[in-house]
Scaffold this motif. Structure first.
Motif, mmCIF file in Angstrom:
data_model
loop_
_atom_site.group_PDB
_atom_site.id
_atom_site.type_symbol
_atom_site.label_atom_id
_atom_site.label_comp_id
_atom_site.label_asym_id
_atom_site.label_seq_id
_atom_site.Cartn_x
_atom_site.Cartn_y
_atom_site.Cartn_z
ATOM 1 N N ASN A 27 -0.384 6.516 -0.369
ATOM 2 C CA ASN A 27 -0.868 5.195 0.024
ATOM 3 C C ASN A 27 -2.037 4.820 -0.877
ATOM 4 O OD1 ASN A 27 -1.381 3.038 2.445
ATOM 5 N ND2 ASN A 27 -3.326 3.864 1.741
ATOM 6 N N THR A 42 0.839 -1.205 0.000
ATOM 7 C CA THR A 42 0.000 0.000 0.000
ATOM 8 C C THR A 42 0.870 1.250 0.000
ATOM 9 O OG1 THR A 42 -0.143 -0.030 2.434
ATOM 10 C CG2 THR A 42 -1.918 -1.137 1.183
ATOM 11 N N HIS A 43 1.973 1.189 0.745
ATOM 12 C CA HIS A 43 2.980 2.258 0.778
ATOM 13 C C HIS A 43 4.190 1.684 1.512
ATOM 14 C CE1 HIS A 43 1.185 2.548 4.736
ATOM 15 N NE2 HIS A 43 2.050 3.463 5.128
#
Length: 245
Positions: free
Chosen positions: A142, A59-60
């Motif tokens: 994100n 996601t990040h």
């Protein structure tokens, strides 16, 4: 579609693994979403086969979501993994992840299995899976994710407050997970979600089930107590499993 909660904790949680889930379809295809520092150990405790996870989605790349990659790749190298691995990340976040892979095999320069890097797009396919992503409001870019597999739909927010785009991905899902760091309302410009905002999400959506995760340890007792009478809302726990089939 089966969901295995590897971890539900915030970055510095003393009681939960860092947040991550594993997704498996009826053909045994498996994805891992995020891989923080405590995730490899949790997978080893499950006796996860070294070739079972075919893709990792980030996601990040804050450390609590990615730093376990080095340990996981190192284990797979040591045990002679043969299955190719797909890694999905945002283009500007790929280089630090490549450094973690390099650390995993140093002083050697090559991994014993193929790693295929993919830039995350808003809408793409993996085998028969349909995947949509959207940015949340977070200090680092994100991308929340929605997976549609065999007519079942799962949403996972990663970190950050919901945006109109990420909220849209939640609609008509069978199960959704939303980051909820705090019990009290945070400023609108904050980088994390909170319980009042999650309650708003629930009230204005047709979500079947909304799981709260990545909660600060100190907020957990109040969150747990306050959602007791919300049948569609639950507090995520390490080791929870869901079978959406």
């Amino acid at each position: 579609m089966k969901i295995d909660v590897i971890g539900c904790g915030s970055a510095f949680s003393k009681i939960h693994n860092t947040s991550s889930v594993r997704i498996e379809d009826k053909h045994k295809n498996q994805w891992l979403i995020d891989c923080g520092p405590t995730v490899p150990r949790a997978l080893w405790q499950r006796h996860t086969d070294i070739n079972a996870i075919q893709a990792i989605y980030f996601t990040h790349i804050h450390p609590d979501h990615c730093s376990g990659l080095a340990a996981l790749i190192n284990q797979w190298k040591s045990m002679q993994r043969t299955q190719a691995l797909d890694i999905y990340c945002q283009k500007e976040q790929q280089e630090p992840l490549e450094s973690l892979v390099a650390l995993a095999v140093w002083p050697e320069r090559h991994v014993c299995f193929e790693i295929r890097w993919h830039e995350i797009e808003e809408d793409f396919q993996w085998r028969h899976w349909s995947i949509k992503t959207a940015l949340t409001q977070h200090e680092m870019a994100n991308r929340a994710i929605r997976l549609s597999i065999d007519d079942r739909h799962f949403f996972y927010s990663g970190d950050g407050r919901p945006t109109p785009e990420s909220e849209a991905l939640m609609l008509n899902t069978d199960l959704a997970f939303q980051e909820c760091a705090a019990f009290y309302s945070l400023p609108k410009e904050a980088s994390h979600g909170d319980l009042p905002d999650c309650l708003r999400l629930l009230a204005r959506s047709n979500l079947k089930k909304l799981g709260l995760y990545h909660c600060f340890d100190e907020a957990l007792p109040q969150i747990r107590q306050s959602i007791t009478n919300e049948p569609r809302l639950f507090l995520s726990q390490d080791g929870q499993t869901f079978d959406l089939t």
